[in-house]
Enzyme design. Sequence first.
Site, PDB file in Angstrom:
ATOM      1  N   LYS A  22       0.843  -1.206   0.000  1.00 44.45           N
ATOM      2  CA  LYS A  22       0.000   0.000   0.000  1.00 44.45           C
ATOM      3  C   LYS A  22       0.874   1.250   0.000  1.00 44.45           C
ATOM      4  O   LYS A  22       0.641   2.189  -0.772  1.00 44.45           O
ATOM      5  CB  LYS A  22      -0.875  -0.010   1.242  1.00 44.45           C
ATOM      6  CG  LYS A  22      -1.479   1.334   1.610  1.00 44.45           C
ATOM      7  CD  LYS A  22      -2.377   1.292   2.815  1.00 44.45           C
ATOM      8  CE  LYS A  22      -1.663   1.477   4.102  1.00 44.45           C
ATOM      9  NZ  LYS A  22      -1.364   2.866   4.500  1.00 44.45           N
ATOM     10  N   ASN A  23       1.906   1.267   0.856  1.00 46.79           N
ATOM     11  CA  ASN A  23       2.669   2.502   1.045  1.00 46.79           C
ATOM     12  C   ASN A  23       3.646   2.782  -0.088  1.00 46.79           C
ATOM     13  O   ASN A  23       4.179   3.883  -0.183  1.00 46.79           O
ATOM     14  CB  ASN A  23       3.369   2.507   2.402  1.00 46.79           C
ATOM     15  CG  ASN A  23       2.342   2.604   3.532  1.00 46.79           C
ATOM     16  OD1 ASN A  23       1.183   2.957   3.287  1.00 46.79           O
ATOM     17  ND2 ASN A  23       2.742   2.263   4.732  1.00 46.79           N
ATOM     18  N   CYS A 117      -3.597  12.076  12.962  1.00 49.23           N
ATOM     19  CA  CYS A 117      -4.493  10.918  12.811  1.00 49.23           C
ATOM     20  C   CYS A 117      -4.431  10.144  14.117  1.00 49.23           C
ATOM     21  O   CYS A 117      -3.909  10.588  15.105  1.00 49.23           O
ATOM     22  CB  CYS A 117      -4.115  10.107  11.598  1.00 49.23           C
ATOM     23  SG  CYS A 117      -2.756   9.040  11.913  1.00 49.23           S
ATOM     24  N   ARG A 122       1.140  14.448  13.147  1.00 50.54           N
ATOM     25  CA  ARG A 122       2.020  14.061  12.033  1.00 50.54           C
ATOM     26  C   ARG A 122       2.324  15.305  11.190  1.00 50.54           C
ATOM     27  O   ARG A 122       1.752  15.521  10.147  1.00 50.54           O
ATOM     28  CB  ARG A 122       1.361  12.956  11.212  1.00 50.54           C
ATOM     29  CG  ARG A 122       1.192  11.693  12.034  1.00 50.54           C
ATOM     30  CD  ARG A 122       0.406  10.622  11.335  1.00 50.54           C
ATOM     31  NE  ARG A 122       1.165   9.984  10.262  1.00 50.54           N
ATOM     32  CZ  ARG A 122       0.660   8.971   9.540  1.00 50.54           C
ATOM     33  NH1 ARG A 122      -0.575   8.576   9.745  1.00 50.54           N
ATOM     34  NH2 ARG A 122       1.384   8.418   8.593  1.00 50.54           N
ATOM     35  N   ASP A 305       4.896   0.020  12.009  1.00 48.33           N
ATOM     36  CA  ASP A 305       3.603  -0.510  11.538  1.00 48.33           C
ATOM     37  C   ASP A 305       3.375  -1.948  11.967  1.00 48.33           C
ATOM     38  O   ASP A 305       2.323  -2.513  11.704  1.00 48.33           O
ATOM     39  CB  ASP A 305       3.501  -0.402  10.008  1.00 48.33           C
ATOM     40  CG  ASP A 305       3.388   1.036   9.567  1.00 48.33           C
ATOM     41  OD1 ASP A 305       3.546   1.307   8.360  1.00 48.33           O
ATOM     42  OD2 ASP A 305       3.163   1.912  10.428  1.00 48.33           O
ATOM     43  N   ARG A 397      -8.529  -0.434   4.998  1.00 48.26           N
ATOM     44  CA  ARG A 397      -7.717   0.597   4.329  1.00 48.26           C
ATOM     45  C   ARG A 397      -6.396   0.017   3.839  1.00 48.26           C
ATOM     46  O   ARG A 397      -5.802   0.493   2.891  1.00 48.26           O
ATOM     47  CB  ARG A 397      -7.425   1.742   5.298  1.00 48.26           C
ATOM     48  CG  ARG A 397      -8.657   2.540   5.679  1.00 48.26           C
ATOM     49  CD  ARG A 397      -8.353   3.657   6.646  1.00 48.26           C
ATOM     50  NE  ARG A 397      -7.281   4.518   6.137  1.00 48.26           N
ATOM     51  CZ  ARG A 397      -6.885   5.601   6.793  1.00 48.26           C
ATOM     52  NH1 ARG A 397      -7.431   5.930   7.946  1.00 48.26           N
ATOM     53  NH2 ARG A 397      -5.926   6.360   6.304  1.00 48.26           N
TER      54      ARG A 397
HETATM   55  C1  EPZ Z   1       4.614   6.525   6.498  1.00 51.44           C
HETATM   56  O1  EPZ Z   1       3.962   7.585   7.166  1.00 51.44           O
HETATM   57  C2  EPZ Z   1       3.590   5.410   6.405  1.00 51.44           C
HETATM   58  N1  EPZ Z   1       2.444   5.866   5.635  1.00 51.44           N
HETATM   59  C3  EPZ Z   1       3.145   4.978   7.804  1.00 51.44           C
HETATM   60  O2  EPZ Z   1       2.307   3.840   7.652  1.00 51.44           O
HETATM   61  C4  EPZ Z   1       4.372   4.553   8.600  1.00 51.44           C
HETATM   62  O3  EPZ Z   1       3.972   4.271   9.918  1.00 51.44           O
HETATM   63  C5  EPZ Z   1       5.417   5.668   8.603  1.00 51.44           C
HETATM   64  O4  EPZ Z   1       5.733   6.048   7.246  1.00 51.44           O
HETATM   65  C6  EPZ Z   1       6.707   5.238   9.286  1.00 51.44           C
HETATM   66  O5  EPZ Z   1       7.226   4.118   8.641  1.00 51.44           O
HETATM   67  C7  EPZ Z   1       2.554   5.881   4.285  1.00 51.44           C
HETATM   68  O6  EPZ Z   1       3.569   5.529   3.730  1.00 51.44           O
HETATM   69  C8  EPZ Z   1       1.339   6.332   3.530  1.00 51.44           C
HETATM   70  P1  EPZ Z   1       7.109   9.543   8.592  1.00 51.44           P
HETATM   71  P2  EPZ Z   1       4.679   9.054   7.202  1.00 51.44           P
HETATM   72  O7  EPZ Z   1       7.121  10.832   7.854  1.00 51.44           O
HETATM   73  O8  EPZ Z   1       5.412   9.264   5.934  1.00 51.44           O
HETATM   74  C9  EPZ Z   1       7.622  12.766  12.078  1.00 51.44           C
HETATM   75  C10 EPZ Z   1       0.379   2.549   7.821  1.00 51.44           C
HETATM   76  O9  EPZ Z   1      -0.049   1.936   8.812  1.00 51.44           O
HETATM   77  N2  EPZ Z   1       7.621  13.770  11.005  1.00 51.44           N
HETATM   78  O10 EPZ Z   1       8.184   8.544   8.333  1.00 51.44           O
HETATM   79  O11 EPZ Z   1       3.669  10.039   7.628  1.00 51.44           O
HETATM   80  C11 EPZ Z   1       6.268  12.071  12.206  1.00 51.44           C
HETATM   81  O12 EPZ Z   1       5.407  12.824  13.039  1.00 51.44           O
HETATM   82  C12 EPZ Z   1       0.918   3.955   8.001  1.00 51.44           C
HETATM   83  O13 EPZ Z   1       0.445   2.082   6.668  1.00 51.44           O
HETATM   84  C13 EPZ Z   1       7.843  15.105  11.334  1.00 51.44           C
HETATM   85  O14 EPZ Z   1       7.998  15.460  12.502  1.00 51.44           O
HETATM   86  O15 EPZ Z   1       5.711   8.814   8.395  1.00 51.44           O
HETATM   87  C14 EPZ Z   1       6.646  10.745  12.827  1.00 51.44           C
HETATM   88  O16 EPZ Z   1       6.792  10.931  14.225  1.00 51.44           O
HETATM   89  C15 EPZ Z   1       0.712   4.461   9.421  1.00 51.44           C
HETATM   90  N3  EPZ Z   1       7.850  16.028  10.334  1.00 51.44           N
HETATM   91  C16 EPZ Z   1       8.026  10.458  12.224  1.00 51.44           C
HETATM   92  O17 EPZ Z   1       8.517  11.720  11.728  1.00 51.44           O
HETATM   93  C17 EPZ Z   1       7.669  15.677   9.015  1.00 51.44           C
HETATM   94  O18 EPZ Z   1       7.701  16.573   8.140  1.00 51.44           O
HETATM   95  C18 EPZ Z   1       8.025   9.475  11.062  1.00 51.44           C
HETATM   96  O19 EPZ Z   1       7.023   9.891  10.168  1.00 51.44           O
HETATM   97  C19 EPZ Z   1       7.453  14.327   8.709  1.00 51.44           C
HETATM   98  C20 EPZ Z   1       7.440  13.373   9.712  1.00 51.44           C
END
Ligand code: EPZ
Length: 430
Positions: A22-23, A117, A122, A305, A397
Amino acid sequence: MDRYVIKGGTPLVGEIAIGGAKNAALGIITAALMTDETVTLENIPDVSDVNALLGAVSTIGASVSRIDRHTIKINGSTIGDIKVDYDCIKKIRASYYLLGALLGKYKKAEVPLPGGCNIGSRPIDQHIKGFKALGADVEIKYGSIFASAENLHGAHIFLDMASVGATINIMMAATMARGNTIIENAAREPHVVDVASFLNSMGANIKGAGTEIIRIKGVEKLHKSTYSIVPDMIEAGTFMVAAAATKGDVLIKNVIPKHLEAISAKLEEIGCEVEEFDDSVRVCSKGYLARTNVKTLPYPGYPTDMQPQIAVLLSMARGTSVVTESIFDNRFKYVDELTKMGAKIKVESNSAIIDGVEMLTGARMTVPDLRAGAALVIAALSADGISVIDEIGYILRGYEDFEMKLKNLGAEIETVGDEKDIKKFSLRVG
Ligand code: EPZ
């Protein structure tokens, strides 16, 4: 909203095939818009997050046609609007990937701010930092992000954390910037690599994806491509843990074992047998589960995840385990639901302290988010008695045919609408 009713106690036995990630699909669908030629995507998972994003790209004018359940054709030449409307981002957070794709191709984009969420706040400050470094003006007003640039130029960008979304979004914008871009502290997840490989199949020049330094040489144009999405490591890991939790024996096919190494290692620590083949893994458990500690980390560490799923397994292990969530700030909402089944878990700051119990018992629960939902199903399949799990829309989802795949492994699970159906199921399974 539908619900699952599950009778626990049956070991999962047999084999299942894993679908596309999915991702990876979410990033690749938006990247496909960056050419005016037709892109064919294969092994696309038929899950509601992906279908919501396909709806969003159609809304801005791209043409999307479904060849079969897992193959779609996308053509971005008919995009008439760089403004993404609010209900697209409400339905699917990953609509924010349209920022990077549209900014890269049209040098402008307008996307509503994604909310937080159910797993915590996020922010997308790192995405914005990257776009600005590439020369874009980025403003947040009226609840949306407005990004535009005369031209985008290469930049040397240091991410504050290995953000998957920021890495993918910045990589897309940089693909069509003038000059060279370096992204330091880039995310290394297989789905990040898949988006980079897909962009390269369209004529991009991206090197180093999968390492913490990604180098991008901007190109003028991208061309058509036919591409198959990488297998979903989280769907695979979910079934691996389900096999272990139900004392089963399952062959999980269409996977890349290397992507599952952190999960396999933990399952072996807990006492399961994990056998790796070229494109499958076999997990079986003799029933004795040993305690261990888990800390979620960016890839190749243990994936966030897969955090709720391993916590469920450890809730039935002998001894006390600690699960630490280092990625998100609120990913333990499922603990209150698990407690209804007799689990002994205490959450202190970003750790769950789990005292294993002999057996969980069936209960009525409500899904708080996608991966927690899958974890609650694993708990219900392992428990003594009948469970009812509400709000299963979250699970749909990210998991295609979840009920059918579990049934094919022997699970007693049914999607039901109302209390009458629950009673009928209970009478049938006894
Ligand atoms: C992706 O989310 C995935 N979603 C998430 O999967 C997954 O949990 C996550 O990566 C971590 O592997 C998709 O790919 C659609 P991040 P993403 O940016 O990109 C912080 C699922 O279950 N952060 O790697 O949103 C953030 O708050 C979903 O399939 C900032 O602070 O995750 C988090 O604490 C849930 N500022 C950490 O970094 C930013 O600009 C990692 O988030 C971006 C992120």
